[in-house]
Design a protein around this motif. Structure first.
Motif, PDB file in Angstrom:
ATOM      1  N   PRO B 220     -27.471  30.218  -5.048  1.00 51.19           N
ATOM      2  CA  PRO B 220     -27.409  30.103  -3.733  1.00 51.19           C
ATOM      3  C   PRO B 220     -29.270  28.926  -4.011  1.00 51.19           C
ATOM      4  O   PRO B 220     -28.738  28.356  -2.482  1.00 51.19           O
ATOM      5  CB  PRO B 220     -27.109  31.682  -3.199  1.00 51.19           C
ATOM      6  N   SER B 221     -29.802  29.427  -4.827  1.00 52.80           N
ATOM      7  CA  SER B 221     -31.073  28.557  -4.739  1.00 52.80           C
ATOM      8  C   SER B 221     -30.870  26.975  -5.020  1.00 52.80           C
ATOM      9  O   SER B 221     -31.242  26.197  -3.781  1.00 52.80           O
ATOM     10  CB  SER B 221     -31.814  29.299  -5.241  1.00 52.80           C
ATOM     11  N   THR B 222     -29.356  26.859  -5.167  1.00 54.20           N
ATOM     12  CA  THR B 222     -29.181  24.760  -5.843  1.00 54.20           C
ATOM     13  C   THR B 222     -28.114  24.238  -5.157  1.00 54.20           C
ATOM     14  O   THR B 222     -28.366  23.264  -4.496  1.00 54.20           O
ATOM     15  CB  THR B 222     -29.337  24.671  -7.475  1.00 54.20           C
ATOM     16  N   GLY B 223     -27.305  25.316  -4.516  1.00 51.77           N
ATOM     17  CA  GLY B 223     -26.164  25.114  -4.065  1.00 51.77           C
ATOM     18  C   GLY B 223     -25.471  24.158  -5.020  1.00 51.77           C
ATOM     19  O   GLY B 223     -23.962  24.406  -4.740  1.00 51.77           O
ATOM     20  N   LEU B 224     -25.653  24.855  -5.907  1.00 57.20           N
ATOM     21  CA  LEU B 224     -24.176  24.442  -7.469  1.00 57.20           C
ATOM     22  C   LEU B 224     -23.904  25.085  -8.331  1.00 57.20           C
ATOM     23  O   LEU B 224     -24.405  26.340  -8.445  1.00 57.20           O
ATOM     24  CB  LEU B 224     -25.074  23.248  -8.006  1.00 57.20           C
ATOM     25  N   PRO B 225     -23.071  24.886  -9.015  1.00 56.47           N
ATOM     26  CA  PRO B 225     -21.868  26.328  -9.817  1.00 56.47           C
ATOM     27  C   PRO B 225     -23.524  26.462 -10.795  1.00 56.47           C
ATOM     28  O   PRO B 225     -24.695  25.617 -11.312  1.00 56.47           O
ATOM     29  CB  PRO B 225     -21.449  25.596 -10.601  1.00 56.47           C
ATOM     30  N   ALA B 226     -24.169  28.716 -11.546  1.00 54.95           N
ATOM     31  CA  ALA B 226     -24.606  28.642 -12.084  1.00 54.95           C
ATOM     32  C   ALA B 226     -25.150  27.527 -13.092  1.00 54.95           C
ATOM     33  O   ALA B 226     -24.297  28.037 -14.175  1.00 54.95           O
ATOM     34  CB  ALA B 226     -25.121  29.729 -11.819  1.00 54.95           C
ATOM     35  N   ALA B 227     -26.135  27.348 -13.939  1.00 57.98           N
ATOM     36  CA  ALA B 227     -26.500  27.143 -15.354  1.00 57.98           C
ATOM     37  C   ALA B 227     -26.925  28.461 -16.124  1.00 57.98           C
ATOM     38  O   ALA B 227     -27.553  29.223 -15.164  1.00 57.98           O
ATOM     39  CB  ALA B 227     -27.327  25.449 -15.436  1.00 57.98           C
TER      40      ALA B 227
END
Lengths: 88, 286
Positions: B220-227
Motif C-alpha cells: 500500500p505504500s507504493t500501490g504496486l506489487p510488493a518487491a
C-alpha cells in the motif's frame, strides 16, 4: 304399438339407462378433485424453509462467539500432513 | 472422518470433520455458508454487496460486510497500513482486474502504474452503513476468505473436531491437526491445536503483462506489487482472518530477517520462505 316394438323400446331404454349409470359411477362424483398446487405458494414455502435454515445457522454462529482459543498452539512435528497451507 | 472438497472463493476448499455420518449435514451447512459469503463479498460479482458498495461509495450493508469493514480498519491500524482493504484499484491497475481464472496467460502492454491506497472508510454501526472516500474501492479478498473460514469452522465444530482449509487459510478446532507448509527443501508439518494458519506469497496467483510477471500482494505504500526477497510467509493466529492479516504484514516486511524479528517480537509463529530458497522459522517455532 305391438308387443314386439314395446319390448324393443324397453330393451333400448334399459341399455341407455345402464350406460348412463355406468358413466355416472365411473366419474367418481363422491371423490374430491385434487387440489391445484399454486407454484408461488410452493416457492414461498421453500423460501421460508431456507430462511429457517439460515436463522438456525446464525443462532449457532452467535452461540460460538468467544468460544475459540485466544492463542494458537503450533509446533513442528514429523507427522505426515492431512492438508497443506499454501499461497492462495 | 468426514471430508468434503469443492471450489469456492476462487480456490479449493477442504472441510474435515472427525465424526460419523450422522454429522454430514454440517458439511452441507458449511459449504452453503461459504457460498453465501462469496455471493456477498466477491469483488468480481457485480451483484455482490461489496460490488454495490464499491459502485455507490456508501451503502447500508448487512452484518457481514459491516463486520468485515470494521475488522479491516482494525487490521490496517494494527499493521501500520501494511494491510489495506483499499488496494482494489492498485490491484486492477497491476492487471488483476477480473477473476483470477479469467486472467489471460499474457497480455501485451505494461500494466498501469500504481494506484493510491490508504483510502478513508467510515463504518457506522448505528445505521449499518459503510462509506468510502471518493476514488477508493474495497477489496476484502484475503481477510474475507479468512473470516469465512472462521465462520465455517464455527459450524463444523458442533459435530466434533474439525478443520477448514480454503486455499491456504486453515482453521482448526477440537484436537491437534497436522498441517503441511511447503518449503523449497521439503514440506514442514505444523501441528495446529486450535487457532489458524494462513499463507501469503508471490509464488501463486501471478500473471504476466508485457512479458513481465506480476503478483497480487500490493504494497500500500507504493500501490504496486510488493518487491522484496520473501517468496511466501505462513503465520499462525487465533483466527484465520487474523492469520491472513499477519501473513500479509510479515510478507511486506520485505526480507526474512526483518520479518523474523517482527514475528519474534510479536510472538507470531511463522514460516518464512525466501526467494533464494532458505526457510526461516520464527515466533517460537524454531
Amino acid at each position: 304399438m305391438t308387443d314386439h316394438v314395446a319390448r324393443l323400446y324397453l330393451a333400448a331404454g334399459s341399455l341407455l339407462g345402464f350406460f348412463v349409470a355406468w358413466a355416472g359411477i365411473a366419474a367418481h362424483p363422491w371423490s374430491t378433485p385434487p387440489a391445484r398446487i399454486d407454484p408461488s405458494a410452493q416457492a414461498l414455502a421453500r423460501y421460508e424453509q431456507r430462511l429457517q435454515q439460515d436463522a438456525a445457522v446464525v443462532r449457532r454462529l452467535r452461540a460460538d462467539q468467544g468460544a475459540r482459543a485466544s492463542v494458537p498452539r503450533v509446533r513442528v512435528v514429523t507427522l505426515p500432513p492431512l492438508t497443506t497451507t499454501r499461497t492462495s | 472422518m468426514l471430508r468434503r472438497s469443492f471450489a469456492a472463493m476462487g480456490t479449493e476448499v477442504e472441510l474435515f470433520l472427525d465424526a460419523d455420518e450422522s454429522a454430514a449435514s454440517l458439511l452441507d451447512d458449511g459449504e452453503r455458508e461459504l457460498r453465501r459469503l462469496e455471493d456477498l463479498l466477491s469483488r468480481f460479482r457485480p451483484d455482490s454487496e461489496l460490488s454495490r458498495l464499491n459502485r455507490a461509495g456508501a451503502l447500508r450493508v448487512g452484518p457481514e460486510l459491516l463486520e468485515l469493514a470494521r475488522l479491516s480498519l482494525e487490521a490496517r491500524a494494527c499493521t501500520a497500513g501494511r494491510f489495506d482493504p483499499t488496494v482494489h484499484d492498485a490491484l486492477a491497475a497491476a492487471g488483476y482486474d477480473r477473476s483470477f481464472e479469467l486472467l489471460e496467460e499474457d497480455r501485451p502492454g505494461a500494466p498501469r502504474g500504481g494506484a493510491p491506497c490508504g483510502g478513508g472508510i467510515t463504518v457506522d454501526a448505528a445505521t449499518s452503513t459503510v462509506a468510502l472516500e471518493h476514488g477508493f474501492r474495497l477489496d476484502l479478498g484475503g481477510i474475507a476468505k479468512g473470516w469465512a473460514v472462521d465462520r465455517v469452522l464455527s459450524l463444523l465444530r458442533e459435530g466434533g473436531p474439525s478443520l477448514v482449509n480454503a486455499g491456504g487459510d486453515v482453521a482448526a478446532a477440537g484436537r491437534p491437526w497436522p498441517v503441511g507448509v511447503e518449503t523449497p527443501a521439503a514440506s514442514i508439518t505444523l501441528e495446529l491445536d486450535g487457532g489458524a494458519l494462513a499463507t501469503s506469497g508471490r509464488d501463486r496467483r501471478t500473471w504476466r503483462r508485457g512479458g513481465r510477471e506480476h503478483h497480487h500482494l500490493v504494497d500500500p505504500s507504493t500501490g504496486l506489487p510488493a518487491a522484496g526477497d520473501l517468496l511466501r510467509v505462513t503465520a499462525a493466529a487465533p483466527t484465520a482472518a487474523d492469520a491472513e492479516v499477519l501473513a500479509k504484514a510479515l510478507f511486506l516486511a520485505g526480507d526474512a530477517g526483518r520479518a523474523a524479528a517482527e514475528a519474534d517480537e510479536g510472538g507470531v509463529p511463522a514460516v518464512l520462505v525466501s526467494c533464494d530458497g532458505t526457510t526461516t522459522l520464527a515466533g517460537g517455532l524454531g
